[in-house]
Design a protein around this motif. Structure first.
Motif, PDB file in Angstrom:
ATOM      1  N   SER A  41       0.905  -1.045   0.039  1.00 26.38           N
ATOM      2  CA  SER A  41       0.080  -0.080  -0.017  1.00 26.38           C
ATOM      3  C   SER A  41       0.874   1.313   0.067  1.00 26.38           C
ATOM      4  O   SER A  41       0.539   2.312  -0.784  1.00 26.38           O
ATOM      5  N   GLU A  44       2.134   1.619  -3.435  1.00 23.40           N
ATOM      6  CA  GLU A  44       1.339   2.248  -4.220  1.00 23.40           C
ATOM      7  C   GLU A  44       0.866   3.670  -4.235  1.00 23.40           C
ATOM      8  O   GLU A  44       0.658   4.395  -5.412  1.00 23.40           O
ATOM      9  N   GLN A  45       1.163   4.189  -2.982  1.00 21.36           N
ATOM     10  CA  GLN A  45       0.630   5.738  -2.743  1.00 21.36           C
ATOM     11  C   GLN A  45       1.861   6.615  -2.918  1.00 21.36           C
ATOM     12  O   GLN A  45       1.888   7.642  -2.854  1.00 21.36           O
ATOM     13  N   THR A  46       3.200   5.980  -3.230  1.00 20.13           N
ATOM     14  CA  THR A  46       4.384   6.586  -3.104  1.00 20.13           C
ATOM     15  C   THR A  46       4.760   7.247  -4.645  1.00 20.13           C
ATOM     16  O   THR A  46       4.258   6.528  -5.715  1.00 20.13           O
ATOM     17  N   GLU A  47       4.958   8.565  -4.724  1.00 22.08           N
ATOM     18  CA  GLU A  47       5.311   9.366  -5.928  1.00 22.08           C
ATOM     19  C   GLU A  47       6.048   8.197  -6.890  1.00 22.08           C
ATOM     20  O   GLU A  47       7.095   7.944  -6.587  1.00 22.08           O
ATOM     21  N   SER A 112       8.921   8.335   0.574  1.00 18.35           N
ATOM     22  CA  SER A 112       8.055   7.775   1.557  1.00 18.35           C
ATOM     23  C   SER A 112       9.119   7.134   2.269  1.00 18.35           C
ATOM     24  O   SER A 112      10.331   6.817   1.827  1.00 18.35           O
ATOM     25  N   SER A 141       3.677  15.633   1.464  1.00 19.84           N
ATOM     26  CA  SER A 141       2.703  14.613   1.360  1.00 19.84           C
ATOM     27  C   SER A 141       3.341  13.261   1.198  1.00 19.84           C
ATOM     28  O   SER A 141       2.700  12.183   1.045  1.00 19.84           O
ATOM     29  N   LEU A 143       4.668   9.350   2.689  1.00 22.51           N
ATOM     30  CA  LEU A 143       4.118   9.022   3.871  1.00 22.51           C
ATOM     31  C   LEU A 143       5.430   8.170   4.726  1.00 22.51           C
ATOM     32  O   LEU A 143       6.468   7.774   4.337  1.00 22.51           O
ATOM     33  N   GLU A 189      -2.975   8.695   9.028  1.00 20.78           N
ATOM     34  CA  GLU A 189      -3.990   8.290   8.158  1.00 20.78           C
ATOM     35  C   GLU A 189      -4.603   7.058   8.611  1.00 20.78           C
ATOM     36  O   GLU A 189      -5.790   6.321   8.279  1.00 20.78           O
ATOM     37  N   ARG A 211       1.074  10.829   7.269  1.00 24.84           N
ATOM     38  CA  ARG A 211       1.276  11.560   5.649  1.00 24.84           C
ATOM     39  C   ARG A 211       1.900  13.094   6.373  1.00 24.84           C
ATOM     40  O   ARG A 211       1.491  13.712   7.242  1.00 24.84           O
TER      41      ARG A 211
END
Length: 213
Positions: A41, A44-47, A112, A141, A143, A189, A211
């Motif tokens: 996860s 998946e959310q990392t730039e 992240s 932003s 994580l 989060e 975050r």
């Protein structure tokens, strides 16, 4: 910044057990489905294209897992010997020696960061400072995924796998960790807990995903 005395004891302890630690735990993620899901996860959310930091990486098996899933990864550990072991075992990962209170990284270098069971060796008064330092090295932003043992006890080891050491393992309150992260400039989060897997030490485990603001 000079190294704190207890940090030196932690460093020397992990230097002592580095090879055995790597041999015993190199495949531990295979038996930790929740950890793998949380790491996936995070990725998946990392730039896209951003580097992921593994803070308190030990011999680098988590960093190597991240690298194997297509991300550039930097592992940072207090122990010089852990860093040496990691470089030998996982050449696809960049390793750096450093302290959580003064990370060897540029401002905003990482997309992240992961810190599995790293903050458990910090004194209570050092946690906010460590979180501010992690915030410094994350992009806006970015994580941070933490894991730790839940509770209020301190377990001291004089011996570990037959080796002489001097290290404390501090159990932590998830609510307090979340509050400290918020005051350090993060938005929490996700918080979750699990019991130990059969092959793990019998402790309850906490996870926090936050975050950077």
């Amino acid at each position: 910044m000079g190294e704190q005395p207890h940090h030196d004891a932690v460093r020397r302890s992990y230097d002592t057990v580095a090879e055995e630690y790597a041999n015993r735990l190199c495949d531990e993620l295979a038996g930790k489905p929740l950890d793998r899901a949380l790491l996936s996860s995070l990725l998946e959310q990392t730039e896209p294209g951003a580097t992921v930091a593994d803070l308190g990486c030990g011999p680098g098996h988590v960093a190597a897992w991240l690298a194997a899933h297509g991300t550039k990864t930097v592992g940072v550990d207090l122990s010089d010997t852990m860093v040496e072991v990691g470089r030998h075992r996982y050449p696809t990962v960049e390793f750096r020696q450093g302290d959580l209170l003064e990370l060897p990284a540029e401002d905003g270098e990482f997309g992240s960061a992961v810190a599995f069971y790293a903050i458990i060796h910090l004194e209570p008064g050092e946690l906010h400072r460590a979180f501010k330092e992690v915030r410094r090295v994350l992009r806006p932003s970015g994580l941070l995924l933490l894991s730790f043992h839940i509770g209020d006890e301190i377990r001291h080891f004089d011996t570990w796998w037959g080796h002489r050491v001097n290290v404390d393992f501090r159990f932590l309150d998830p609510a307090r960790i979340a509050d400290l992260l918020e005051t350090a400039g993060f938005v929490v989060e996700m918080r979750t807990e699990r019991t130990h897997y059969a092959h793990e030490v019998a402790t309850r485990r906490g996870y926090v995903l936050a975050r950077r603001t």
